[in-house]
Design an enzyme around this catalytic site. Structure first.
Site, PDB file in Angstrom:
ATOM      1  N   LYS A  28      41.388  36.547  47.652  1.00 19.15           N
ATOM      2  CA  LYS A  28      41.333  37.775  48.448  1.00 19.15           C
ATOM      3  C   LYS A  28      40.651  37.526  49.800  1.00 19.15           C
ATOM      4  CE  LYS A  28      41.467  40.796  44.374  1.00 19.15           C
ATOM      5  NZ  LYS A  28      40.882  41.985  43.716  1.00 19.15           N
ATOM      6  N   TYR A  86      50.146  46.660  43.751  1.00 19.21           N
ATOM      7  CA  TYR A  86      49.178  47.518  43.050  1.00 19.21           C
ATOM      8  C   TYR A  86      49.805  48.862  42.664  1.00 19.21           C
ATOM      9  CZ  TYR A  86      45.223  44.345  44.059  1.00 19.21           C
ATOM     10  OH  TYR A  86      44.353  43.279  44.105  1.00 19.21           O
ATOM     11  N   ASN A 137      36.140  41.234  44.843  1.00 18.94           N
ATOM     12  CA  ASN A 137      35.865  40.353  43.704  1.00 18.94           C
ATOM     13  C   ASN A 137      36.668  39.054  43.760  1.00 18.94           C
ATOM     14  OD1 ASN A 137      38.348  41.384  43.147  1.00 18.94           O
ATOM     15  ND2 ASN A 137      37.804  42.307  41.177  1.00 18.94           N
ATOM     16  N   HIS A 151      42.621  37.568  42.575  1.00 25.10           N
ATOM     17  CA  HIS A 151      43.552  38.280  41.705  1.00 25.10           C
ATOM     18  C   HIS A 151      44.277  37.243  40.871  1.00 25.10           C
ATOM     19  CE1 HIS A 151      46.818  40.771  40.225  1.00 25.10           C
ATOM     20  NE2 HIS A 151      47.584  39.736  40.479  1.00 25.10           N
ATOM     21  N   GLU A 192      55.006  40.031  39.710  1.00 29.45           N
ATOM     22  CA  GLU A 192      54.237  39.704  40.919  1.00 29.45           C
ATOM     23  C   GLU A 192      54.808  38.477  41.633  1.00 29.45           C
ATOM     24  OE1 GLU A 192      50.255  39.378  39.382  1.00 29.45           O
ATOM     25  OE2 GLU A 192      50.154  41.527  38.932  1.00 29.45           O
TER      26      GLU A 192
END
Ligand code: IDP
Length: 137
Positions: free
Chosen positions: A10, A51, A114, A117, A128
């Site tokens: 990320k 998402y 965080n 992913h 995905e």
């Protein structure tokens, strides 16, 4: 059981210079291969697809803002039980709840930021991978 999974490092991981550290942890697992790796900045449309299950939740808008705030590193990782395996390396969503030794547990504090992913099931991985690497799906 060889599998493929989608991993995103990320924008916080890229900004903080942690991509090498995180990729190194993935590479050190025996027999896993990185078969695609690309730095790219995500747009809203891609994030809305990725998402989809979170659209409308209170954390969705800030999540999209964050995820489009700078480049991510997108990877395909292949290998034995790699879907469950990368999720284990990452640790749970909340970095404070994540055990030390996991990526989120070692480097994260904020739930949104965080670091990583990783697809959570074979179905998610297939979905995905089509979004991020359509030519490889
Ligand atoms: P996962 O990434 O561990 O699979 P998901 O529940 O799919 O977790 O949530 C997607 C991402 O949305 C998380 O990684 C995190 O960045 C963010 N997120 C999830 N829940 C919250 C929350 O309660 N507050 C803020 N951000 C959240």
């Amino acid at each position: 059981m060889s599998q493929r999974t989608l991993v995103l490092l990320k924008p916080d991981a890229v900004r903080r210079g942690l991509t090498g550290e995180i990729i190194g942890r993935i590479e050190r697992k025996a027999g896993w291969q990185i078969t695609a790796l690309e730095l790219r900045t995500l747009d809203r449309a891609t994030l809305e697809q990725h998402y989809a299950e979170h659209v409308g939740k209170p954390f969705y808008e800030p999540l999209v803002e964050f995820m489009s705030s700078g480049p991510v590193v997108a990877l395909i990782v292949e290998g034995e039980r790699v879907i469950e395996g990368v999720r284990q390396l990452a640790g749970p969503t909340d970095p404070i709840a994540a055990a030390p030794g996991s990526i989120r547990g070692d480097f994260g504090v904020i739930v949104r930021e965080n670091l990583i992913h990783a697809s959570d099931s074979e179905e998610s991985a297939e979905r995905e991978l089509k979004i991020f690497f359509p030519s490889r799906a």
